[in-house]
Design an enzyme around this catalytic site. Structure first.
Site, short mmCIF file in Angstrom:
data_model
loop_
_atom_site.label_atom_id
_atom_site.label_comp_id
_atom_site.label_asym_id
_atom_site.label_seq_id
_atom_site.Cartn_x
_atom_site.Cartn_y
_atom_site.Cartn_z
N ARG J 88 8.04 -3.19 -5.37
CA ARG J 88 6.57 -3.13 -5.31
C ARG J 88 5.96 -3.10 -6.72
O ARG J 88 4.89 -3.65 -6.95
CB ARG J 88 6.10 -1.91 -4.51
CG ARG J 88 6.50 -1.91 -3.02
CD ARG J 88 6.11 -3.13 -2.28
NE ARG J 88 6.46 -3.10 -0.86
CZ ARG J 88 7.67 -3.41 -0.37
NH1 ARG J 88 8.67 -3.75 -1.15
NH2 ARG J 88 7.87 -3.37 0.94
N GLU J 91 6.17 -6.53 -8.00
CA GLU J 91 5.12 -7.32 -7.36
C GLU J 91 3.77 -7.10 -8.05
O GLU J 91 2.98 -8.03 -8.18
CB GLU J 91 5.04 -6.94 -5.88
CG GLU J 91 4.04 -7.74 -5.08
CD GLU J 91 4.10 -7.38 -3.59
OE1 GLU J 91 5.19 -7.47 -3.00
OE2 GLU J 91 3.06 -6.98 -3.04
N SER J 114 1.55 -0.88 -25.78
CA SER J 114 2.92 -0.54 -26.15
C SER J 114 3.69 0.07 -24.98
O SER J 114 3.15 0.90 -24.23
CB SER J 114 2.92 0.45 -27.31
OG SER J 114 4.25 0.77 -27.67
#
Lengths: 147, 147, 147, 147, 147, 147, 147, 147, 147, 147
Positions: J88, J91, J114
């Site tokens: 997830r 994704e 960063s």
């Protein structure tokens, strides 16, 4: 239209006008390393730098605007490069990568050498056994911190 | 037995004995860059260098022999490295690769910067904005020839 | 415009004009091996060679300029080639690669056979059991050095 | 047990006994190229050749049997090799592959150069500019036929 | 222009003209297997065969020339095919590949079944449980030789 | 323990006992093609077949049980096989895949040739130009249906 | 022209005409599942179905012919899908794949659930905790047989 | 120790003790689908379920603890599965993925069918043309929301 | 026409009109995060939102319709992103992924953090050591359930 | 010995001793996020932190030393993660990556957030519609500079 098309147009114009990157850099007012990266679509130009590029390469106003937009970076067509010159650099990362990691950590502790606060200088060194390419890479060390 | 097992043993011994690569390099009598690459299984040692390594890391005779055999090179487990320090070098190749290619060709013509007749020097540069890692890469230029 | 488009145009012109690579090489004044590689977009032509190519293939001035620019090399569409003739060469690297490595190191020590200071000669050898393709590859040996 | 384990044992024995591939080939009675490929697990030995190998490397009877079984071929751990010496060969396929294809087809028509009915000879050529590796590859041409 | 464009044109013409591959093969004068492969850009036509194809598909002279040039072979868009019919063949190689290897080596010794000196015949076999596709593949055995 | 370990043990036992696949198949009571696939871990044996295998290869009771469990199929270590014999089959799929698809669809309509309701027969055909490997593949045609 | 272009045209027409797949399926006379797959280029239409599609989407005669040709199937641009809805299905195969395999084999023995003699039905199930997507997959079991 | 080793031990014990997944599920007190996934290392057990598993498979206390730790999920060794039964499911995603996406969006709007709030039921359906595998997948629809 | 072309047109119009995403979001009436994702082709617009976009970017009626169709999601050209900013996010997943998994499971048990019932807020935090990018991700926890 | 083996031992000890990451973090004296990453082999411990870990997990002196060595980072076994929770996050990078890039550049100009000067905080937010996982990511902005 996207940045790639502007890059393509700049490269073609450079060929037609027989300019060198060093000449273009002088006009842009930055190092030849940064300027070439910018013209190849990896860096963002200021309005003033873009105006110079517009004049040099006869760009449209819209193309000039694109030079001032942050591009999607990455200049190679494949994860492992096929061009022999660029591959040699990939080979350096492959063969010496663990060495570079060990020596930087030994000197600085855990962290990285920045590829953003970074500059590069490419020089020719005359050598009777064959001239050498000398490249100085300089990146700020950024330490991991605990929290 | 193969070279990887000798590398594994050397790295473990270095941890146990709390040696630095710089100290090891002094004993081997070469630069810290070459020595680290050699100990990590990327270079071939002479009999004399291997004997020093044998003493330092308490290697068997067979392990000492393996250090004198040309290894299968390549020190990274994946084509695109996952370690952040090494990835930054891969990113330099990805973002600046086409720039490096253009500038070397502009200066030297068609050819490559050798990764074999090559040396590297890693230095710390003190800087009030944060110390910098400076790396000098030097490779012989090898031109393509017509025939 | 880029070099690929010039390559595409040259290949189409060669088909239309029913020229052989050997004939083209004779006009360019180099070996058939180097000339074919150059026409397929892997090598850089001198101004004189490019002028000959311009005449042979009815190229525009800009296309002729592109022949004199160092190209991004690599002539295959996939890492593992699908064409049976080219695959057989990949298979030789796969099956005999470790053998080639062992024998060159046994004779020369640690280093590589250059693919830059390199030439190739392809000949037909008549044979009653079926003619043979004989290929001579010659590359300078480049040793790794300590530093 | 499988062939890889026998290969591993042979390579280790060769290191311990300080034999060269040329010496081993002389004992086996074949060229150094074929013999090395066979010892590295790419070729099938006859009972007589296997018996010689058994004696040379102190193999068990079962290990000796494995040498006479046709192996699963392919000697490299990755599709694109990371070792610099072997990569240069892959680079030759990548850069010159389309050239080799064109020239063989121009001379022979449609078909391939066999990698099975194939032999290889690796020689050192002294050269004041640096010795050269010369490799002669010879493969039978196999034509595609209509049916 | 390249061969793919000619293939694309032939396939479109075949659809428009409602020809079958069997009809085309009869006109070309070869088997339906070879003819289909040739029309799909995998084989090289003779001048006479190309002239027939020119007439059948209303090709230009240049397109007809391309049919007589050896193509870059490989007819699938991905290394693992996504089309269910073609995948079943890939599955046969995946599941039965080691079996095929064992049985050919048991009968013939070390070597390969040629995919060049090769022919294929596809037939329908009526069967009350559902008709079957029968495919006969025939390839010359090519032995590895020692040298 | 898993099926791969049983396969490994069977292959080693076959080598030690110098059996052929044809002899094993005769004992198992099936074709040499199915038997070899089963012994290489691709098929499921009945209790009776497994008992025969237990006796032939001196398997433990647990190993014998594993032969009766449906295995995770797929007998090759890489998506594109590196072994030359098996690669030639992959090449047939790559070069002729679109041809096979076209011809089966022309004859049968949309659907596939089953790789499950499938059998294979490998035969040697003597030929003065070199013996041939003949392989008959037979798979039930399975049509796509509308619903 | 190829089938992808026809698919593209159908999808654009569907958007412009604000049709639903369910409406299109009713006109075609098949289930909404099969019809959508067919319109997206995965199934072959009969002449009558294609004529209906021609009318619905204002296709040319040639485009209508393409709908009756068996397509090269596979509707996703990457082996691991990036779209979240489709990825969830890939995840089901990844997480539950071995479970599905075990349970089907436990019930049926060795073989597969056909993806050809296959149908699918997608329904909305109202649920106070959030409506559910219910999908019924039905495929004929095909057993492996010995021979 | 990790969960994979516990899975391996469970699978081996199941073979030795000749249990079925249905029997195990009855003992665990959940559906056979969930239980099989859990035993294959994809789900987390409660203390009570783990205690039952400990007894069934003669697990150590530490192994029993591992069953209660959330595992790293994913049960297949490669992105594209090689096993024919599991591949058919991957093929369904490949061929019908875009269809499933269109139909769910048409009914529900933008969102996904959950693979977490999800259940599965596998049933045998007797059929004179060959029994069928019927699989019911049920997942909650989760809508994308604006914010 | 497809959604990518509409995205391309929107991005070009945004550059030409010198709008910011924040301004566009204000006009659309949603957060800048959701609006940007929607304009880059990852979300579905309502008729009202699409009408606003049509006005802002001078879209045609058909282009406006496309904005209301659920798109095939996924905004990156390669599985491992090459752009340094996006790569840093991939690196977070690579380095901290197992940490995130452990901590969410420790707090919530087995399940996932939804990427669908999800929102994101990106803020600048002034900091004398260099300003910081603060990103708040909020996703509903979805538990796995037994059944 | 390498760091992975120490990680494996720590994870097993944590399971056996039924500790939580939050308890371990309290003992180590850092946040639960940093501590978990460190224990999973992604961060470097000080001598004092390592001594605490030694006591907690009953490590040997050599294992304790390894915790103080900078590790090769990267905690996932595949480029695209298979575990649903971690996927997830991948994704989110895939779907929102271009959005994140646009919004950070709009606010800060060209540069990166960063992943080294970085911290993370994971919190549970009670919610009647289902509790939410809230994650705050904070990274220093690093601008690209011209030179």
């Amino acid at each position: 239209m996207d940045r790639n098309q502007v890059t393509q147009k700049i490269v073609t114009a450079k060929v037609s006008k027989k300019m060198t990157w060093a000449q273009i850099a002088e006009r842009i007012g930055q190092s030849k390393e940064w300027t070439t990266a910018a013209m190849l679509g990896q860096m963002t130009l200021t309005a003033k730098q873009a105006a110079t590029a517009q004049e040099l390469f006869e760009l449209t106003d819209e193309e000039t605007l694109w030079l001032q937009i942050v591009p999607y970076k990455g200049s190679l067509p494949t994860p492992v490069p096929t061009d022999p010159l660029i591959y040699r650099w990939y080979e350096i990362v492959s063969v010496y990568g663990s060495t570079i990691k060990e020596l930087i950590h030994e000197e600085f502790g855990d962290g990285i050498m920045s590829a953003i606060d970074f500059k590069m200088d490419i020089q020719r060194q005359a050598d009777p056994n064959g001239d050498r390419v000398n490249v100085m890479l300089s990146g700020k060390f950024l330490p991991y911190k605990t929290y």
